[in-house]
Scaffold this active site. Structure first.
Site, mmCIF file in Angstrom:
data_model
loop_
_atom_site.group_PDB
_atom_site.id
_atom_site.type_symbol
_atom_site.label_atom_id
_atom_site.label_comp_id
_atom_site.label_asym_id
_atom_site.label_seq_id
_atom_site.Cartn_x
_atom_site.Cartn_y
_atom_site.Cartn_z
ATOM 1 N N CYS A 42 -6.311 1.239 2.643
ATOM 2 C CA CYS A 42 -5.468 1.756 3.311
ATOM 3 C C CYS A 42 -4.785 3.405 2.978
ATOM 4 O O CYS A 42 -5.317 3.666 2.149
ATOM 5 C CB CYS A 42 -4.273 0.625 2.953
ATOM 6 N N ASP A 44 -1.675 3.850 2.052
ATOM 7 C CA ASP A 44 -0.829 3.945 1.362
ATOM 8 C C ASP A 44 -0.513 4.694 0.394
ATOM 9 O O ASP A 44 -1.588 4.230 -0.038
ATOM 10 C CB ASP A 44 -0.564 2.536 1.066
ATOM 11 N N ARG A 46 0.457 4.623 -2.436
ATOM 12 C CA ARG A 46 -0.027 3.853 -3.325
ATOM 13 C C ARG A 46 -0.914 3.023 -3.987
ATOM 14 O O ARG A 46 -0.908 2.551 -5.084
ATOM 15 C CB ARG A 46 1.012 2.987 -4.270
ATOM 16 N N CYS A 101 1.592 -4.451 2.887
ATOM 17 C CA CYS A 101 1.038 -3.101 3.841
ATOM 18 C C CYS A 101 2.055 -3.158 4.858
ATOM 19 O O CYS A 101 2.435 -4.183 5.493
ATOM 20 C CB CYS A 101 -0.665 -3.868 4.362
HETATM 21 ZN ZN ZN Z 1 -1.354 -0.614 3.896
#
Ligand code: ZN
Length: 229
Positions: A42, A44, A46, A101
């Protein structure tokens, strides 16, 4: 642009530290890459592949998008897989999702976020496939986190459905596709035990004969024959 100046400053400090620790660090990396893994994760901020795996530059080939999707018409993702498998000869593809997520949680709701809703619709399709199981989970967050896991499992299948992976298997190349999920809470990866390394694990409709065995030679086409010669 003070913020960018700060990034350049950090970059110079990092590069200097690498050279101080290993004078040949960059000249060695510049000669080429031979990563052992392809990571599909992902976007993301993080969930950065190298840091999570504690791997150095050069060790992992990475593709990231919102909610770690492998969409059959996404030329970017397919190109990454093709290059990783056929050129870099990678033997392990890791699809990594993560709990909490934002993309998966958004797909569980009906709120519009813009263009991205069309991307996230792929996750709604997965929700529909597992609707009975997901609807039985009363806790909203828990339900979305289970969908995070199911999404990884379905993306592993999508990787395996590509002609790229199936041709690699047909040629006898060792290639495994793994599904894992990362927890933002403790920084740990969990193995979803969906390792696939053979076309035998695929549903019949998705299996393809290898390109070589089905390719129709030009002479057959010229003769109007549909049979492989
Ligand atoms: Zn995600």
């Amino acid at each position: 642009m003070a913020e960018l100046a700060r990034l350049f400053e950090k970059n110079r400090a990092w590069a200097s530290a690498q050279v101080a620790a290993d004078p040949l660090y960059f000249s060695r990396l510049a000669q080429g890459q031979a990563p052992k893994y392809l990571w599909i994760g992902c976007s993301d901020s993080r969930v950065p592949a190298n840091q999570i795996l504690d791997l150095a530059p050069g060790d992992v080939f990475v593709h990231r998008n919102v909610a770690n999707l492998v969409v059959h018409t996404d030329m970017s993702c397919l190109s990454v897989i093709q290059f990783a498998v056929e050129v870099l000869k990678i033997e392990h593809i890791i699809v990594c999702g993560h709990y909490s997520c934002g993309g998966v949680h958004a797909a569980c709701g009906s709120k519009q976020y813009g263009l991205i809703d069309n991307w996230l619709r792929n996750i709604k399709d997965i929700y529909r496939m597992y609707k009975a199981e997901l609807d039985s989970i009363e806790d909203q967050h828990g339900r979305a986190d289970r969908l995070c896991e199911l999404n990884v499992i379905e993306q592993v299948k999508n990787v395996c459905h590509t002609t790229i992976v199936q041709n690699a298997w047909a040629s006898g190349r060792p290639l495994s596709v793994h599904g894992v999920v990362y927890s933002l809470e403790d920084g740990l990866l969990r193995d979803l035990a969906v390792r696939v390394n053979t076309p035998g694990a695929l549903e019949d409709i998705y299996r393809t004969d290898s390109y070589r065995s089905t390719h129709i030679p030009s002479t057959a086409l010229a003769n109007g024959s549909s049979h492989a010669g």
